[in-house]
Each structure stands twice: as C-alpha cells, then as structure tokens.
Write a protein that holds these residues in place. Structure first.
Motif, mmCIF file in Angstrom:
data_model
loop_
_atom_site.group_PDB
_atom_site.id
_atom_site.type_symbol
_atom_site.label_atom_id
_atom_site.label_comp_id
_atom_site.label_asym_id
_atom_site.label_seq_id
_atom_site.Cartn_x
_atom_site.Cartn_y
_atom_site.Cartn_z
ATOM 1 N N ASP A 1 0.892 -1.078 0.083
ATOM 2 C CA ASP A 1 0.098 0.059 -0.105
ATOM 3 C C ASP A 1 0.789 1.111 -0.014
ATOM 4 O OD1 ASP A 1 -1.861 1.950 0.474
ATOM 5 O OD2 ASP A 1 -3.003 0.833 1.829
ATOM 6 N N PRO A 2 1.412 1.565 -1.046
ATOM 7 C CA PRO A 2 2.436 2.967 -1.340
ATOM 8 C C PRO A 2 1.691 4.209 -0.708
ATOM 9 C CG PRO A 2 2.577 1.512 -3.278
ATOM 10 C CD PRO A 2 1.288 1.110 -2.337
ATOM 11 N N ALA A 3 0.551 4.206 -0.893
ATOM 12 C CA ALA A 3 -0.207 5.433 -0.286
ATOM 13 C C ALA A 3 -0.195 5.775 0.961
ATOM 14 C CB ALA A 3 -1.789 5.601 -1.048
ATOM 15 N N ARG A 4 -0.454 4.584 1.762
ATOM 16 C CA ARG A 4 -0.644 4.584 3.390
ATOM 17 C C ARG A 4 0.918 4.951 3.899
ATOM 18 N NH1 ARG A 4 -4.241 -0.014 5.654
ATOM 19 N NH2 ARG A 4 -3.676 1.240 7.624
ATOM 20 N N VAL A 5 1.703 4.080 3.328
ATOM 21 C CA VAL A 5 3.096 4.012 3.802
ATOM 22 C C VAL A 5 3.698 5.526 3.441
ATOM 23 C CG1 VAL A 5 5.426 3.126 3.556
ATOM 24 C CG2 VAL A 5 3.399 1.565 3.823
ATOM 25 N N GLY A 6 3.363 6.039 2.052
ATOM 26 C CA GLY A 6 4.052 7.317 1.508
ATOM 27 C C GLY A 6 3.282 8.172 2.472
ATOM 28 N N THR A 7 2.120 8.322 3.100
ATOM 29 C CA THR A 7 1.587 9.295 3.789
ATOM 30 C C THR A 7 2.173 9.265 5.305
ATOM 31 O OG1 THR A 7 -0.529 8.926 3.083
ATOM 32 C CG2 THR A 7 -0.411 9.960 5.256
ATOM 33 N N GLN A 8 2.742 8.239 5.881
ATOM 34 C CA GLN A 8 3.695 7.978 7.033
ATOM 35 C C GLN A 8 4.958 8.866 6.841
ATOM 36 O OE1 GLN A 8 3.069 3.581 7.635
ATOM 37 N NE2 GLN A 8 2.960 4.247 9.766
ATOM 38 N N ILE A 9 5.560 8.453 5.890
ATOM 39 C CA ILE A 9 6.918 9.300 5.297
ATOM 40 C C ILE A 9 6.712 10.601 5.237
ATOM 41 C CG2 ILE A 9 8.862 9.317 3.927
ATOM 42 C CD1 ILE A 9 8.136 6.311 3.009
ATOM 43 N N GLU A 10 5.705 11.072 4.707
ATOM 44 C CA GLU A 10 5.529 12.462 4.717
ATOM 45 C C GLU A 10 5.101 13.180 5.992
ATOM 46 O OE1 GLU A 10 2.634 15.536 1.981
ATOM 47 O OE2 GLU A 10 2.311 13.525 1.923
ATOM 48 N N GLN A 11 4.541 12.460 6.784
ATOM 49 C CA GLN A 11 4.170 13.249 8.185
ATOM 50 C C GLN A 11 5.558 13.272 8.970
ATOM 51 O OE1 GLN A 11 1.054 10.506 9.686
ATOM 52 N NE2 GLN A 11 -0.351 11.516 8.749
ATOM 53 N N LEU A 12 6.466 12.140 8.784
ATOM 54 C CA LEU A 12 7.779 12.008 9.325
ATOM 55 C C LEU A 12 8.487 13.011 8.971
ATOM 56 C CD1 LEU A 12 9.778 10.234 11.250
ATOM 57 C CD2 LEU A 12 10.419 9.153 9.359
ATOM 58 N N PHE A 13 8.601 13.543 7.883
ATOM 59 C CA PHE A 13 9.351 14.670 7.095
ATOM 60 C C PHE A 13 8.879 16.067 7.919
ATOM 61 C CE2 PHE A 13 11.283 11.809 4.637
ATOM 62 C CZ PHE A 13 12.395 12.395 4.102
ATOM 63 N N LEU A 14 7.352 16.069 7.841
ATOM 64 C CA LEU A 14 6.756 17.291 8.614
ATOM 65 C C LEU A 14 7.137 17.480 10.029
ATOM 66 C CD1 LEU A 14 3.326 17.316 6.963
ATOM 67 C CD2 LEU A 14 5.234 18.652 6.456
ATOM 68 N N LYS A 15 7.286 16.228 10.738
ATOM 69 C CA LYS A 15 7.448 16.186 12.228
ATOM 70 C C LYS A 15 8.917 17.055 12.367
ATOM 71 C CE LYS A 15 8.166 12.915 16.036
ATOM 72 N NZ LYS A 15 8.378 11.502 16.279
ATOM 73 N N HIS A 16 9.675 16.699 11.586
ATOM 74 C CA HIS A 16 11.287 16.845 11.740
ATOM 75 C C HIS A 16 11.777 17.992 11.065
ATOM 76 C CE1 HIS A 16 12.371 13.675 14.634
ATOM 77 N NE2 HIS A 16 11.530 12.785 13.595
ATOM 78 N N SER A 17 10.497 18.883 10.425
ATOM 79 C CA SER A 17 10.689 20.116 9.326
ATOM 80 C C SER A 17 11.767 19.711 8.344
ATOM 81 C CB SER A 17 11.192 21.334 10.283
ATOM 82 O OG SER A 17 9.897 21.361 11.296
ATOM 83 N N LEU A 18 11.825 18.565 7.683
ATOM 84 C CA LEU A 18 12.780 18.280 6.882
ATOM 85 C C LEU A 18 12.131 18.489 5.218
ATOM 86 C CD1 LEU A 18 14.157 15.125 8.434
ATOM 87 C CD2 LEU A 18 15.380 17.447 8.281
#
Length: 597
Positions: free
Chosen positions: A155-172
């Motif tokens: 499920d690339p969409a759900r895993v991609g959302t997790q990665i996107e949130q990870l980058f937002l969390k660390h302001s990357l």
C-alpha cells in the motif's frame, strides 16, 4: 311635508359633503404617510450605505495596520537573524585561538549540504538526517502490519503518508534523500570478464548476468561497478535487485512527494562504518543479518540471511555464530591474508553478546564506530545502516579505503538531466544581420569593419591552434594503428575466455540437473548455488538449501548425491527445525548441504 323633504335633502347633501371631506382627509393622510415612509426608507438606505462605507474604511485601516505590523515583524526578525549570525561569527572567532578543530567542524557543518537517509525494513522505516559528518535528526516509524509483504510495499499510499508526516514532524525538505534496501531481496556476485572498453561493458555485463544468474532478467534491476582491472581482465561487482521491490518503493516515494536520488543496499552501507580496508563486518537487525567480507575495500562476499523473529538474542547467538563461521569458511581469498581477518559487529546486539561471540570464535569482535558526530540520546548501533548511507556519500576521513559507489536506483526513476540550450553562431549572426538591415550608417559600418578585422585575427589564431591539435590527433591515430596487433591478441584471449565460460556453465548445468533429478518428492529445494563463478572450468562447491518434514529423506538425499561419484564429499552443514509449521501442521526441517568437488 314639503319643508320636511327639503330638510332631508339638506341633510343628505351635508352628509355627502362630510363624507367627501373625510375621504379627502383620508387620502391626504395616506399621501403624507407614503411620503414619510419613502423618506424613512431613503434615510435608512443612506444610513446603511454610510455604515458600509465606514466598515470598508475600518477594514482598509486594519489591513494597512496589519501590513505595517507584518513589515515591522519581518524587519525585527531580519535584525534578530543578523544579530544571531553576528553572534555566531563572534563565537567562532573567539574559539579560533582555543581550538581550531572545533572551528573547522562548525564551519564544515555551516556550509555542508544536508543528507537525509531512509532505511526500509519489513516492519519499520528509520530516518537519519546529517549535515557534513554531524548527525542532526533521527527517528523510527513502525509500519502497520500487512503494509509490507516479503519486502514489497503493498500500500504505497499509506506508507507514503507515514513518510510525509515523518518529514513534517522534523521540518525536513524531501530533497537529496538516500534510501536503503534490505539485502534479503538482492543478489551479489564478483564476475571476471575480459578487459573491454567502457562503451562495451554494460552489454557484456548484462549478457553474462543473463547466463549466470538463476533469475529471469525481466524480474530484476542490475547495478554494477568495475572494482579492479589488469591488462587482460576486469573484475565486476554485480548487484541484482528484485524489480517488484524497487517499483513499489519508488511508488511509495512518489506518494511521499520525494524524488528518488540514490538507492543503496544495506550490506554495502556497512562498508562505510569500519576503518579497515580488509575486514569482516556484520549487522544484526530485526529478522535478518548482513555479513560482508571486504578485501582491499571491495566486498568480495555478501550474505543477507533471515533470522527467527520470535526468538531472543540469546537464542539467536548460535545461529549468528554459525553463519559467521560459515561465511568466513566459504570465502577463499585469491591471495593469502596477512594475519587474522578483523571482525566488526553492530545492530541489535549488545556488548555482552559480542564478548560471547568473541570467546566462541576465539577472535576479538569490535563494535562498528562510524566517523560521524552522534548527539546524546542516539544509539548508533540501531541506525548503523543509515550512518553507512551517510558515510558512503562522504570522502573517507583518513583515506583508509575507496568506497564502492553503486546507485541501485534504476535509470527510469532517476531525474532527467537538462542540457542547456545554446544559440548557434549562425542564428546569432542571422539575428544581428536582420536587426541591423537598413539602419547602419557609414560610421557604424566602419566601426564594425574594425571589429570584424579583430575577430578575423582571433579566428586565424584559433585555426592555427586547431591545426596544431589536428597534428597531435594524427600522431595519436598513428600510435593507435600501431596497437592493432595487441587488439588481435586481446580478441584471441577473449575467445579463450568465452570457451572457459561455456565449460564452466556446462558443469553448473550438469550439477543442477543431478541435484534436481535426485530429489525425493518429500523434499522442497529453496536454493542451489555454487561458490565459484561460471568462468572457471572446474566449478566450485555446490550449496543446496531446502526443507522437508522427513529427516530420513534428507539423509537419503545426501547419500544419493554422494553415490553419484560426481562430488568427493557431501556435508550436511546445517539441519534445524523451521519456526513456522507447514500446511499439515508439522514442523519442517531446514537443511543445507555442501557438495564438495
């Protein structure tokens, strides 16, 4: 009677007159009321218009005030940044006399480009962001069960959302992201080919891979690098990646709005966290272990093996020790090693376990120590693959060994290079000529004539230089013509190498036919490979792995292979119970046979 009628008429007339007056008064009152109502409506409309205009003026004034305040805030922020920058510069200047090393490190971090790494496991994603050799941010995200199956992201969409949130969390920012892949879904080989020019190597590597690898070429992506050359041969490090794994990962990165930059293999990343050019290094992670033997900076042998997930570290130690011993035993160096092969370990294994392994192997195992600055709170052993991904993109701090630099990202997913558009000289001349037609005076023409003469002198100088270059090229052509005989000899050696390849392939084909035809029906083979490349005529030891519910069938299978007289010895290298029951509910036996020549 007449008088009475007359009085009645007068009364009627008077009554009519009164009614008329009343009606006129009523109409007059209605007219006045209408006029008053219109005046009142007009007054109310005027008041509403004035209120609206006042509201607009108030909003405009508030907007102007907000803009002024924003400008003031921006100016204050700029002054604060300038003050902070000046303070940093003053601090750096102050520390210059105290510690030049500290100054160099801070200046390097200030101007170094940030590198972000993501390592994709079957159940987690690990992030490390570094600037220069200093780790800035790190984190681990657990992947929900079912989103990854056998290394493929379902499920690339759900895993991609997790990665996107990870980058937002660390302001990357999702730029220059390096991704790491598990070695469980890749194959590696060291191939020896006749020396070829650079433009012919890619086709030769693909042809040799198609003959040697036991996987269809349409199911894999290939990456390779020349790791050594002689006058007659060249050594190639080949990595084959499962196509479905990389395609799913690329789709996931697109969902996370990340443009693929570099992909790397986890075992190769480990070569960046040791300070020895010749060593063995292993990394233990949840459900897998990577073992690499590196000789003079080249990973000669790479093994990625699954580990039982339900067992504790104490229960896994015998498996780790057995696989380390087997890997070191399987590797036969071309040149004798000077002294003992150093061993480094990392990952989810503590110092006590390393001491236990050292005692059992009779050799010291040292922990990996990447040349990176790790802040407090970071456990380097848990992020060793990410740190290797960072270190492999940096120059060696002490020049110990050259790093292998293979990019597993297929060409189809790499960003396209944009060549600059250059206007041709003819186009420029034509444009200038059309623009100047009919508008040049005699004085301008004279000036242009002088300029053209100067240009002509420059062109003449260029012509002379080109003639000199042409003479040098003719000399080179003459030298190349003198090497035609050497090329003929190389061709003969290439033909001889092809004959060796065909002989080695015939041996491997016969081995495979014997192994499969002798297999009992109760045995399922999972892997058949050889320890020697197909370019040798004698072949090498054959390693057979499989599973069966019947231990007697495995022993009988080994005896049948030994009785074939094709191998000098058949060794049952390992025999253990599988962790997961089969479809019938019984536990299968996992085995490995080594068929020696």
């Amino acid at each position: 009677m007449l008088i009475k009628v007359t009085n009645m008429n007068k009364n009627v007339t008077k009554t009519k007159e009164n009614a008329r007056k009343i009606e006129e008064a009523r109409k007059q009152a209605m007219k006045v009321a209408s006029i008053q109502a219109k005046e009142k409506a007009r007054q109310e409309a005027q008041n509403a218009r004035r209120a609206k205009e006042a509201e607009k003026l108030a909003l405009k004034a508030a907007k102007v005030q907000a803009q002024e305040k924003a400008k003031q805030n921006a100016e204050d922020a700029r002054k604060m940044r300038a003050a902070a920058r000046a303070e940093r510069i003053r601090n750096l200047k102050r520390k210059l006399a105290e510690s030049p090393a500290i100054l160099r490190d801070k200046v390097g971090r200030l101007f170094a480009r940030r590198v972000i790494t993501l390592y994709f496991g079957d159940d987690s994603i690990k992030l490390v962001a570094a600037r220069g050799r200093s780790i800035e941010k790190w984190d681990t995200v657990t992947i929900e069960p079912g989103l990854v199956s056998n290394g493929v992201i379902t499920d690339p969409a759900r895993v991609g959302t997790q990665i996107e949130q990870l980058f937002l969390k660390h302001s990357l920012q999702p730029k220059r992201v390096i991704t790491g892949l598990s070695g469980l879904h890749a194959l590696s080989r060291i191939m020896t080919l006749p020396y070829l020019p650079a433009n012919a190597r890619d086709e030769a590597v693909h042809r040799e891979s198609e003959r040697e690898l036991p996987i269809p070429m349409e199911d894999i992506y290939l990456s390779w690098q020349v790791v050594g050359t002689t006058r007659t041969d060249m050594r190639i490090l080949l990595i084959a990646y499962a196509r479905n794994v990389i395609d799913a990962l690329a789709a996931t990165l697109r969902e996370a709005k990340i443009k693929p930059y570099v992909m790397d293999l986890a075992p190769l990343a480990l070569t960046g966290v040791v300070d020895k050019a010749t060593t063995a290094v292993f990394d233990v992670r949840e459900g897998e272990i990577d073992i690499v033997i590196m000789i003079d900076g080249v990973p000669e042998l790479i093994r990625s093996l699954p580990l039982p997930r339900a067992r504790s570290l104490k229960e896994q130690l015998p498996i780790i020790r057995e696989e380390l011993e087997r890997t070191i035993r399987l590797y036969v160096p071309e040149k004798p090693l000077q002294g003992t092969l150093p061993i480094f370990g990392s990952g989810e294994i503590d110092s006590a376990a390393l001491r236990t392994l050292s005692e059992e192997l009779g050799q010291e195992i040292r922990p990996c120590s990447p040349a990176l600055g790790c802040p407090d709170g970071l456990a380097p052993a848990s992020y060793m693959v990410n740190m290797g991904l960072v270190a492999r993109r940096l120059a060696p701090p002490n020049g110990v060994h050259p790093y292998i630099n293979i990019n597993a990202l297929p060409v189809t997913y790499r960003p396209a290079s944009h060549a600059p558009q250059v206007l041709s000289i003819a186009g420029i001349v034509l444009t200038v000529g059309l623009g100047a037609t009919g508008a040049v005076s005699l004085r301008t023409m004279a000036a242009e004539t002088t300029e053209l003469r100067s240009t002509l002198e420059t062109v003449n100088q260029l012509v002379v230089q080109k003639q000199i270059d042409l003479a040098a090229q003719r000399k080179q052509v003459a030298e190349l013509e003198g090497k035609v005989a050497d090329v003929s000899q190389t061709r003969s050696r290439f033909a001889a190498a092809i004959d060796r390849l065909k002989g080695g392939q015939a041996i491997i084909r016969d081995d495979l036919e014997l192994v499969t035809s002798s297999r009992p029906t109760s045995i399922t083979l999972t892997s058949v490979k050889t320890s020697a490349p197909a370019s040798t005529r004698t072949g090498g030891d054959v390693i057979v792995e499989g599973r069966s519910p019947d231990e007697a069938a495995i022993n009988g299978y080994a005896r049948t292979l030994l009785n074939s007289k094709r191998f000098s010895d058949v060794v049952i290298a390992s025999l253990r119970d599988d962790d997961a029951p089969s479809a019938t509910g019984d536990l299968d036996k996992l085995f490995q046979l080594i068929l020696k020549r």
